[in-house]
Design a protein around this motif. Structure first.
Motif, PDB file in Angstrom:
ATOM      1  N   SER A   1      60.343  10.180   8.509  1.00  0.00           N
ATOM      2  CA  SER A   1      59.069  10.693   9.017  1.00  0.00           C
ATOM      3  C   SER A   1      59.225  12.097   9.590  1.00  0.00           C
ATOM      4  O   SER A   1      60.173  12.376  10.331  1.00  0.00           O
ATOM      5  N   PRO A   2      58.282  12.994   9.297  1.00  0.00           N
ATOM      6  CA  PRO A   2      58.272  14.284  10.001  1.00  0.00           C
ATOM      7  C   PRO A   2      57.789  14.080  11.439  1.00  0.00           C
ATOM      8  O   PRO A   2      57.283  13.012  11.790  1.00  0.00           O
ATOM      9  N   GLU A   3      57.946  15.093  12.263  1.00  0.00           N
ATOM     10  CA  GLU A   3      57.371  15.064  13.604  1.00  0.00           C
ATOM     11  C   GLU A   3      55.864  15.246  13.464  1.00  0.00           C
ATOM     12  O   GLU A   3      55.405  16.230  12.875  1.00  0.00           O
TER      13      GLU A   3
ATOM     14  N   ARG B   1      46.852   4.765   7.042  1.00  0.00           N
ATOM     15  CA  ARG B   1      47.062   3.811   5.961  1.00  0.00           C
ATOM     16  C   ARG B   1      48.102   2.768   6.378  1.00  0.00           C
ATOM     17  O   ARG B   1      49.155   3.113   6.926  1.00  0.00           O
ATOM     18  N   ILE B   2      47.797   1.510   6.098  1.00  0.00           N
ATOM     19  CA  ILE B   2      48.682   0.396   6.431  1.00  0.00           C
ATOM     20  C   ILE B   2      49.041  -0.337   5.146  1.00  0.00           C
ATOM     21  O   ILE B   2      48.158  -0.779   4.405  1.00  0.00           O
ATOM     22  N   TYR B   3      50.343  -0.438   4.881  1.00  0.00           N
ATOM     23  CA  TYR B   3      50.837  -1.163   3.715  1.00  0.00           C
ATOM     24  C   TYR B   3      51.576  -2.409   4.193  1.00  0.00           C
ATOM     25  O   TYR B   3      52.593  -2.293   4.887  1.00  0.00           O
TER      26      TYR B   3
ATOM     27  N   GLY C   1      52.976  11.450   9.536  1.00  0.00           N
ATOM     28  CA  GLY C   1      53.949  10.556  10.158  1.00  0.00           C
ATOM     29  C   GLY C   1      54.029   9.222   9.444  1.00  0.00           C
ATOM     30  O   GLY C   1      53.067   8.796   8.782  1.00  0.00           O
ATOM     31  N   TYR C   2      55.192   8.571   9.593  1.00  0.00           N
ATOM     32  CA  TYR C   2      55.456   7.265   8.974  1.00  0.00           C
ATOM     33  C   TYR C   2      56.129   6.376  10.008  1.00  0.00           C
ATOM     34  O   TYR C   2      57.080   6.802  10.679  1.00  0.00           O
TER      35      TYR C   2
ATOM     36  N   VAL D   1      53.262   1.874   8.187  1.00  0.00           N
ATOM     37  CA  VAL D   1      52.040   2.568   8.602  1.00  0.00           C
ATOM     38  C   VAL D   1      52.284   4.061   8.460  1.00  0.00           C
ATOM     39  O   VAL D   1      53.353   4.562   8.822  1.00  0.00           O
ATOM     40  N   TYR D   2      51.305   4.780   7.921  1.00  0.00           N
ATOM     41  CA  TYR D   2      51.488   6.225   7.838  1.00  0.00           C
ATOM     42  C   TYR D   2      50.158   6.952   7.926  1.00  0.00           C
ATOM     43  O   TYR D   2      49.083   6.355   7.823  1.00  0.00           O
TER      44      TYR D   2
END
Length: 218
Positions: A104-106, A117-119, A150-151, A163-164
């Motif tokens: 994940s990026p900051e 989005r939720i997977y 973000g992730y 989640v992202y």
């Protein structure tokens, strides 16, 4: 890094009061070192909610800073004045504790529209889903004009969930980006190779969000 996703549901007719409440809180969050990624309303869907995201290094830091915030005289005065004027403004609060993935990026907000989005992965397939995102999906999102914000995975609760958040200049740009992404041969190949032993994702849910006027930028 720990992030906390908090959604406030306003009492009927109290969305404006809730927004004022959180705008004041935003300044005090900064005063007490509670990092805020953003504040959002839903661009499509429920109109009576405001969501924000906190960030901190540990749960111990969270407890310490929240205690200082809650005991702040300026905050106590604000709550007392609001209650006298508006009555109860919050119907419910939902929160989810999140842990950043290694890829994940900051989180930083640049676009005017964000998508949450939720997977929910097929049981046993979350590691494969992480591998696909880390090695292929993020680069392809960027290629097609989507902002990787973000992730995360959930600290408590659903263990097979990714989640992202993505960002876009507009809803129209979102539609164009997703259409081109879904047709990209590199994506089709990455998906096919990652799903040789079965589908990775059982369920996808999303929310379209727009930053409030007092949400941090960039």
């Amino acid at each position: 890094m720990i992030h906390e996703w908090r959604t406030y549901e306003a009492m009927p007719g109290k969305v404006a009061a809730l927004s004022t409440h959180l705008e004041v809180a935003a300044g005090l969050f900064t005063k007490h070192g509670l990092g805020v990624v953003g504040f959002w309303t839903e661009d499509v869907g429920t109109g009576g909610q405001i969501t924000y995201m906190w960030t901190y290094a540990s749960f111990e830091e969270r407890q310490k800073k929240l205690a200082a915030f809650a005991s702040d005289d300026a905050w106590k005065k604000q709550v007392a004045e609001e209650t006298a004027k508006e009555g109860v403004i919050v119907a419910r609060i939902h929160n989810t504790m999140l842990q950043s993935t290694p890829y994940s990026p900051e989180p930083r907000l640049k676009g005017r529209v964000q998508e949450w989005r939720i997977y929910d992965a097929v049981p046993g397939k979350l590691p494969d889903l992480h591998n696909r995102f880390a090695n292929h999906t993020l680069k392809l999102f960027e290629k097609h004009g989507m902002e990787n914000i973000g992730y995360w995975t959930e600290v408590f609760g659903t263990s097979n969930r990714l989640v992202y958040m993505l960002g876009y200049p507009s809803l129209g740009d979102r539609e164009k980006s997703w259409a081109s992404f879904m047709k990209d041969p590199d994506w089709l190949q990455a998906r096919a190779e990652s799903e040789k032993n079965g589908t990775l994702v059982a369920k996808v849910t999303n929310r379209m969000l727009r930053p409030t006027s007092y949400s941090p930028k960039g």
